[in-house]
Scaffold this motif. Sequence first.
Motif, PDB file in Angstrom:
ATOM      1  N   ARG A 114       0.828  -1.209   0.000  1.00  0.00           N
ATOM      2  CA  ARG A 114       0.000   0.000   0.000  1.00  0.00           C
ATOM      3  C   ARG A 114       0.866   1.265   0.000  1.00  0.00           C
ATOM      4  O   ARG A 114       0.640   2.185  -0.773  1.00  0.00           O
ATOM      5  N   THR A 115       1.897   1.295   0.836  1.00  0.00           N
ATOM      6  CA  THR A 115       2.731   2.486   0.958  1.00  0.00           C
ATOM      7  C   THR A 115       3.643   2.654  -0.251  1.00  0.00           C
ATOM      8  O   THR A 115       3.873   3.783  -0.698  1.00  0.00           O
ATOM      9  N   LEU A 116       4.143   1.563  -0.806  1.00  0.00           N
ATOM     10  CA  LEU A 116       4.950   1.677  -2.022  1.00  0.00           C
ATOM     11  C   LEU A 116       4.112   2.291  -3.139  1.00  0.00           C
ATOM     12  O   LEU A 116       4.570   3.208  -3.826  1.00  0.00           O
ATOM     13  N   PRO A 146      11.739   1.669  -6.919  1.00  0.00           N
ATOM     14  CA  PRO A 146      11.380   0.365  -7.497  1.00  0.00           C
ATOM     15  C   PRO A 146      10.081   0.426  -8.302  1.00  0.00           C
ATOM     16  O   PRO A 146       9.274   1.341  -8.140  1.00  0.00           O
ATOM     17  N   ALA A 147       9.904  -0.571  -9.135  1.00  0.00           N
ATOM     18  CA  ALA A 147       8.655  -0.726  -9.887  1.00  0.00           C
ATOM     19  C   ALA A 147       7.530  -1.046  -8.904  1.00  0.00           C
ATOM     20  O   ALA A 147       7.772  -1.572  -7.814  1.00  0.00           O
ATOM     21  N   PRO A 148       6.286  -0.739  -9.276  1.00  0.00           N
ATOM     22  CA  PRO A 148       5.162  -0.988  -8.372  1.00  0.00           C
ATOM     23  C   PRO A 148       4.987  -2.452  -7.979  1.00  0.00           C
ATOM     24  O   PRO A 148       4.462  -2.755  -6.910  1.00  0.00           O
ATOM     25  N   ASP A 149       5.444  -3.363  -8.801  1.00  0.00           N
ATOM     26  CA  ASP A 149       5.283  -4.791  -8.495  1.00  0.00           C
ATOM     27  C   ASP A 149       6.530  -5.405  -7.850  1.00  0.00           C
ATOM     28  O   ASP A 149       6.624  -6.625  -7.717  1.00  0.00           O
ATOM     29  N   ALA A 150       7.477  -4.563  -7.420  1.00  0.00           N
ATOM     30  CA  ALA A 150       8.695  -5.069  -6.779  1.00  0.00           C
ATOM     31  C   ALA A 150       8.339  -5.793  -5.481  1.00  0.00           C
ATOM     32  O   ALA A 150       7.426  -5.390  -4.764  1.00  0.00           O
ATOM     33  N   SER A 151       9.078  -6.838  -5.207  1.00  0.00           N
ATOM     34  CA  SER A 151       8.840  -7.596  -3.974  1.00  0.00           C
ATOM     35  C   SER A 151       9.499  -6.883  -2.798  1.00  0.00           C
ATOM     36  O   SER A 151      10.368  -6.023  -2.962  1.00  0.00           O
ATOM     37  N   LEU A 152       9.087  -7.276  -1.616  1.00  0.00           N
ATOM     38  CA  LEU A 152       9.672  -6.731  -0.403  1.00  0.00           C
ATOM     39  C   LEU A 152      11.178  -6.979  -0.397  1.00  0.00           C
ATOM     40  O   LEU A 152      11.951  -6.081  -0.058  1.00  0.00           O
ATOM     41  N   ASP A 153      11.630  -8.147  -0.805  1.00  0.00           N
ATOM     42  CA  ASP A 153      13.063  -8.461  -0.845  1.00  0.00           C
ATOM     43  C   ASP A 153      13.805  -7.607  -1.871  1.00  0.00           C
ATOM     44  O   ASP A 153      14.924  -7.169  -1.609  1.00  0.00           O
TER      45      ASP A 153
END
Length: 92
Positions: A42-44, A71-78
């Motif tokens: 949500r925050t990203l 990062p891109a909107p679909d970037a993972s937390l890692d």
Amino acid sequence: MIVRIMGEGQWKLADSHFVELNKLDDELLEEMEAGDEEGFRRTLCALLDAVRRLGSTLPDDALEPSELILPAPDASLDEVREMLSEDGLIPG
């Protein structure tokens, strides 16, 4: 300042907007440290939306160096964790 969102392009933002962006960055960092995947996502998205809303898009053929890369909107937390400095994604 020129900000790049990976996979999307570049935006030019006035320095005055970085107060708002830093608040979102701090929130993102807290959610990452807590392992809050839903809050992180949500925050990203809110951070990237703020860049798009507050900035003016540069043409695709502009050769401006990016001072900040997000990062891109679909970037993972890692993936985002690998991009972090001790200040988060946004220095300052």
